[in-house]
Every structure is written in structure tokens, then in C-alpha cells.
Design an enzyme around this catalytic site. Structure first.
Site, PDB file in Angstrom:
ATOM      1  N   CYS A  67       0.832  -1.209   0.000  1.00 44.37           N
ATOM      2  CA  CYS A  67       0.000   0.000   0.000  1.00 44.37           C
ATOM      3  C   CYS A  67       0.874   1.270   0.000  1.00 44.37           C
ATOM      4  O   CYS A  67       1.438   1.624  -1.009  1.00 44.37           O
ATOM      5  CB  CYS A  67      -0.977  -0.021   1.165  1.00 44.37           C
ATOM      6  SG  CYS A  67      -2.395   1.062   0.907  1.00 44.37           S
TER       7      CYS A  67
ATOM      8  N   HIS B   5      -3.840  -5.374   0.668  1.00 44.77           N
ATOM      9  CA  HIS B   5      -3.320  -5.856   1.949  1.00 44.77           C
ATOM     10  C   HIS B   5      -3.425  -7.373   2.036  1.00 44.77           C
ATOM     11  O   HIS B   5      -4.502  -7.908   2.295  1.00 44.77           O
ATOM     12  CB  HIS B   5      -4.084  -5.212   3.110  1.00 44.77           C
ATOM     13  CG  HIS B   5      -3.784  -3.762   3.294  1.00 44.77           C
ATOM     14  ND1 HIS B   5      -2.757  -3.308   4.095  1.00 44.77           N
ATOM     15  CD2 HIS B   5      -4.369  -2.658   2.754  1.00 44.77           C
ATOM     16  CE1 HIS B   5      -2.728  -1.982   4.056  1.00 44.77           C
ATOM     17  NE2 HIS B   5      -3.686  -1.565   3.246  1.00 44.77           N
TER      18      HIS B   5
ATOM     19  N   GLU C  51      -2.282  -9.220   4.342  1.00 47.55           N
ATOM     20  CA  GLU C  51      -2.293  -9.658   5.734  1.00 47.55           C
ATOM     21  C   GLU C  51      -3.693  -9.778   6.322  1.00 47.55           C
ATOM     22  O   GLU C  51      -3.882 -10.424   7.356  1.00 47.55           O
ATOM     23  CB  GLU C  51      -1.441  -8.712   6.602  1.00 47.55           C
ATOM     24  CG  GLU C  51      -1.984  -7.304   6.775  1.00 47.55           C
ATOM     25  CD  GLU C  51      -1.574  -6.335   5.667  1.00 47.55           C
ATOM     26  OE1 GLU C  51      -1.633  -5.115   5.902  1.00 47.55           O
ATOM     27  OE2 GLU C  51      -1.211  -6.800   4.564  1.00 47.55           O
TER      28      GLU C  51
ATOM     29  N   GLY D 109       0.725 -14.121  38.521  1.00 49.63           N
ATOM     30  CA  GLY D 109      -0.306 -15.158  38.437  1.00 49.63           C
ATOM     31  C   GLY D 109      -0.800 -15.365  37.026  1.00 49.63           C
ATOM     32  O   GLY D 109      -1.525 -16.313  36.740  1.00 49.63           O
TER      33      GLY D 109
ATOM     34  N   ASP E 201       2.018 -14.622  31.256  1.00 43.83           N
ATOM     35  CA  ASP E 201       3.273 -13.999  30.820  1.00 43.83           C
ATOM     36  C   ASP E 201       4.380 -14.156  31.861  1.00 43.83           C
ATOM     37  O   ASP E 201       5.459 -14.661  31.567  1.00 43.83           O
ATOM     38  CB  ASP E 201       3.069 -12.506  30.514  1.00 43.83           C
ATOM     39  CG  ASP E 201       2.049 -12.276  29.413  1.00 43.83           C
ATOM     40  OD1 ASP E 201       1.836 -13.199  28.614  1.00 43.83           O
ATOM     41  OD2 ASP E 201       1.461 -11.186  29.366  1.00 43.83           O
TER      42      ASP E 201
END
Length: 509
Positions: free
Chosen positions: A79, A167, A169, A222, A225
Site C-alpha cells: 500500500c 493488503h 495480511e 499469576g 506472561d
């Protein structure tokens, strides 16, 4: 050396999607602002230029320095990237006379060109631009066209440079993945070897090399991650990892006790620290969401500074920072503006002598979960919904008080437990309740009430960069509303948030 694709961001809302699609092909990639291009090293196998809300016809359009890239590495312009490589190299870009937004179909696709290999004639693509390429330089060759867009894609002769005005994606470009495969595998020569197993092997080796025999302090929350970060570090340095779980007074109901209990079975050395009052004092009188985040971040650092002094010769502070945190914290002219600060992104104050290590900094959330599964992380933690670092502070709009926290904890517990008991929890990416800074009139029994309003929020997503609101059954929402109003003193109205991201963020603050 890990092969990678470099993505230069010009501010497109779809830039992160390019990265997601490449990661799904097991090809590692990184997003960098167009004006902060990293050093081009042998591990960079190709470069992608993203789209942009800007126009090449602006007075000061975004201009990258491609002197080390164009003609030297495989290059794909998407683009804005395509229009840039046409307009500033001898072609012309002008305002589009016809609608070039939404679905379109390729009337011509040159399957002899490596980028368009196995892309069907009449393939559906997604357009999203107000400008269009009117003419291209002599050494540029058109390799795809639609009914309205003659230069839908082009290639530069004697270079591995390819450009498209659609695009690939986005989901609506039905063969976009094929085009990206052609670019990364056939043109760039990537092997697609970036998997959870390879990430674990590489990360553990890197951590051993970087940290050596030093001691590391890690703040556990907790969530998935910090838990995956802990397991990676534990695998690398074993007993030299010291985990701290801080009760900031902004956790979910009974979370401090339940999380500490769950970590007992993981072989981790974990210490619980009750610091509620420090956080409440720091937040007193503060309503601005950015000031809340900053205040919470500062107290976290202070607590870890105090705790680190109790651990002889601790050298590192580990954090569960993930890639969306990093992307959303970047702010440059053009590329994705800073949406919010993240208290776990960036360096530490000078007075704190610990160095920062972020083992998950390059991963999206779903990738963190796949790595966690490879490491054998407990399912309850692995599939736990994301929970913001600042906790309920950014789900209480306005000033924080202990009473508001108590009310929201009760509301949140009813909602989350309801999702679990109705087998809806696993269908939701993230859910929670928000305490609104308004009161409304209600009737309870024969009495008029003037009490608080809470909003319920539940979204579906794969990585947190985009999200849709969940279409939870009306019967379920009705039951939740009834239970909250009947059981939580101080609430007389419940609403449901039906906003998607973008434009709304997942959290309200």
C-alpha cells in the site's frame, strides 16, 4: 543466528497483522518504526514496508532511508510502501478517482512472477487507500491488476523488489497467505524454523549466556506472561531465580492466596509481599489513567528495590513484557502512536541498580501460551485470561478507594465464575468488570436508591492487538446482572460493553 524479516512501520492499523501472519508461518519478524531502522545484519532475510494513514503527496510524507535495503535485500512494499517506491523513484501517485477501499478481485495475476505464484486469477483482495499509482518507472513491471486499479502489483526488474496496493495480511485477501509465503520462502529463502521448541532452546541458551551465575528477581502476577518467563528463567538458571508476588490491593478476589498456592507445585522459589497500603496511598486523589499507571509502576519498582536488597548480590530484574506491550509503547512521527504506557516496558530508575531482562519481549500472547505449553505450564495458568499489570486500578474509572476495590472484586468474581460455570470462559479472550464514575437512580423494594453502575466487558481476540466484543447469550447476561445487583451492595445497574478494538481499547483506561 535466528533468520528474520524486518517490517518497517508507517503507522498502518494493519502493521501488526503482517507480523502475525509471518509468525504463523514460523518465520520470525520484528516491527520497527520507518525512521528508526536497525542495523542491517546477515540474519535479516527481507524487508516489508507497511501501509500508512499518510500520503506520499503530503508536504512532509514519511521517508525511510532504504540505501542499505533497496536492491540489496528482498523488499515488499504494501500500500503506502508500494506508492512510496513508485512516486519517489520516477513514477506518479495521485488521488484515486474510483473507490479503492474494500473487496476487489484480480483480473490479472502474473503467475510467472515469483510473488504471484499460485495466486488465482480473480483472487479476492482487500484495498484500503485514497491514493493510487498513476504511472510507474520504465524498469517497473505490472504483475497484477483489478478492474479499477491497473497497478495493483508491480515488480522492479533486476531487483528482488515487489509492491502491492492491496493488503495480503487481512482475512479478506483470500490468498494473501500464499503471497506472503511466496515472499518469505521463495524470494527471501526463509526456512520457517521459528517454533515454540526452538524459541525455548534459543532463549534458555541466551539467558544462560547473558545472566551466567547472577541472581535474578522476577515479579510474578499469576498470569501466563510472568509464569512462562519464570519457567524459562528457572530452566536456565535454576535456584538463582527469586520470584516475588506483590499484593498491590488491586488483584481479583482472593487472588493473592490462590496464586501463591498454585506456584507451590511449579518448583519456583516464591515470596509473597503484602504492599496494599503503599499502593492505596500512592493512588489517593489520582483519577487520570496515565498517572495511575505511573504511580503503580513506581511503587512496584520501590517494592522490588526493597526486596532486592534482601537478596544478596541480585543483579537482574526479570519482567513478563510481551510484544504488544512494546509495540503499543512506541511513539514516533507517523507509526502507531502511543496508546498507553506500560509499567513493565523500559528501563529502571538510576537508584535501582538491577539490570532488566525480558525473555518474552518478542512474543505475541498466543505465542507465549504455545511456549508455556511446551514448558509444561499448568493448564489453569496457561489458559487464564489476560489481566492488566495495574490491576483493578484501570478498571475503576476515577479515584481509587478501598471500598470501590471491594465492590469491583465482588462483581468481577460473580462474572468470571459465571463464565466458568456456564462453559463460556474458554470462548472469551479477556473478561472483567469496570466500575464507572457515575451513579444512577434505582428502586430496591419500595426505596429509591442512588448507587453505582458497573460495566461488564468480554472480548474475543488472538493476540490483543485487535478484539471483538463477545456475543454472550442474553440469558447469561440477564442472570449475571441479577446476581450482581442482588448480591453486591452498592451496585444498582449493570451494562454490557459492545465496543470492538479498534477503536475502543480492551481496557477502559
Amino acid at each position: 543466528m535466528q533468520e528474520q524479516i524486518l517490517i518497517l512501520d508507517f503507522g498502518s492499523q494493519y502493521t501488526q497483522l503482517i507480523a502475525r501472519r509471518l509468525r504463523e508461518l514460523n518465520v520470525y519478524c520484528e516491527i520497527h518504526p520507518y525512521n528508526k531502522i536497525p542495523k542491517i545484519t546477515p540474519d535479516i532475510k527481507g524487508v516489508i514496508l507497511s501501509g500508512s494513514p499518510h500520503s506520499v503527496r503530503e508536504e512532509n510524507p514519511p521517508k525511510p532511508d532504504l540505501s542499505e535495503i533497496k536492491g540489496k535485500l528482498p523488499l515488499l512494499g504494501v500500500c503506502y510502501g508500494a506508492q512510496y517506491l513508485a512516486h519517489f523513484y520516477g513514477g506518479e501517485v495521485g488521488k484515486s478517482n474510483s473507490r479503492e477501499y474494500g473487496r476487489a478481485h484480480l483480473e490479472f495475476a502474473d503467475n510467472g512472477n515469483p510473488l504471484m505464484k499460485d495466486v488465482s486469477q480473480n483472487s479476492q483482495v482487500w484495498m484500503s487507500h485514497a491514493d493510487t499509482i498513476l504511472s510507474i518507472p520504465n524498469n517497473y513491471k505490472i504483475i497484477a491488476s483489478t478492474h479499477d486499479v491497473k497497478v495493483a502489483a508491480y515488480a522492479i526488474e533486476n531487483e528482488k523488489t515487489f509492491c502491492i496496493q492491496f493488503h495480503p495480511e487481512v482475512y479478506h485477501s483470500t490468498e494473501g497467505t500464499q503471497l506472503l509465503k511466496n515472499f518469505v520462502f521463495d524470494i527471501c529463502g526463509c526456512k520457517g524454523s521459528w517454533t515454540p521448541n526452538s524459541f525455548v532452546e534459543t532463549s534458555v541458551a541466551d539467558l544462560k549466556k547473558t545472566i551466567g551465575d547472577d541472581k535474578v528477581i522476577l515479579g510474578l502476577s499469576g498470569g501466563v506472561d510472568s509464569s512462562v518467563a519464570a519457567m524459562l528463567l528457572h530452566k536456565a538458571i535454576g535456584k538463582n531465580l527469586y520470584c516475588i508476588f506483590v499484593d498491590n490491593g488491586l488483584l481479583r478476589k482472593n487472588e493473592f492466596e490462590s496464586v501463591l498456592d498454585s506456584y507451590k507445585h511449579m518448583g519456583l522459589n516464591v515470596k509473597g509481599v503484602n504492599a496494599k497500603n503503599k499502593f492505596y496511598d500512592a493512588l489517593h486523589g489520582t483519577s487520570d489513567p496515565e498517572k495511575k499507571r505511573k504511580a503503580i509502576g513506581k511503587i512496584f519498582v520501590d517494592v522490588f528495590d526493597e526486596e532486592s536488597k534482601l537478596i544478596t548480590d541480585a543483579k537482574w530484574l526479570a519482567q513478563g513484557t510481551i510484544y504488544p506491550d512494546v509495540i503499543e509503547s512506541v511513539s514516533v512521527k507517523g507509526p502507531s502512536a502511543t496508546i498507553k504506557s506500560h509499567h513493565n516496558v523500559g528501563g529502571l530508575p538510576d537508584y535501582m541498580k538491577l539490570k532488566v531482562v525480558e525473555p518474552l519481549r518478542s512474543l505475541f500472547k498466543d505465542e507465549v501460551r504455545r511456549v508455556g505449553k511446551t514448558l509444561g505450564l499448568d493448564e489453569n495458568i496457561l489458559n487464564r485470561h489476560p489481566f492488566p499489570g495495574p490491576g483493578l486500578a484501570i478498571r475503576i474509572l476515577g479515584e481509587i478507594t478501598e471500598e470501590k476495590v471491594r465492590i469491583l472484586q465482588e462483581v468481577d468474581a460473580i462474572f468470571i465464575n459465571g463464565l466458568k460455570s456456564h462453559d463460556l470462559y474458554s470462548q472469551v479472550w479477556q473478561a472483567g468488570a469496570i466500575f464507572l464514575p457515575i451513579q444512577s437512580v434505582g428502586v430496591m423494594g419500595d426505596e429509591r436508591t442512588y448507587e453505582n453502575v458497573v460495566a461488564l466487558r468480554a472480548v474475543s481476540s488472538t493476540d490483543g492487538m485487535t478484539a471483538d466484543w463477545c456475543h454472550l447469550p442474553y440469558e447469561f447476561l440477564a442472570k449475571m446482572s441479577n446476581e450482581i445487583i442482588n448480591k453486591v451492595k452498592g451496585v444498582n445497574r449493570v451494562v454490557y460493553d459492545i465496543s470492538s478494538k479498534p477503536p475502543a481499547t480492551i481496557e477502559w483506561e
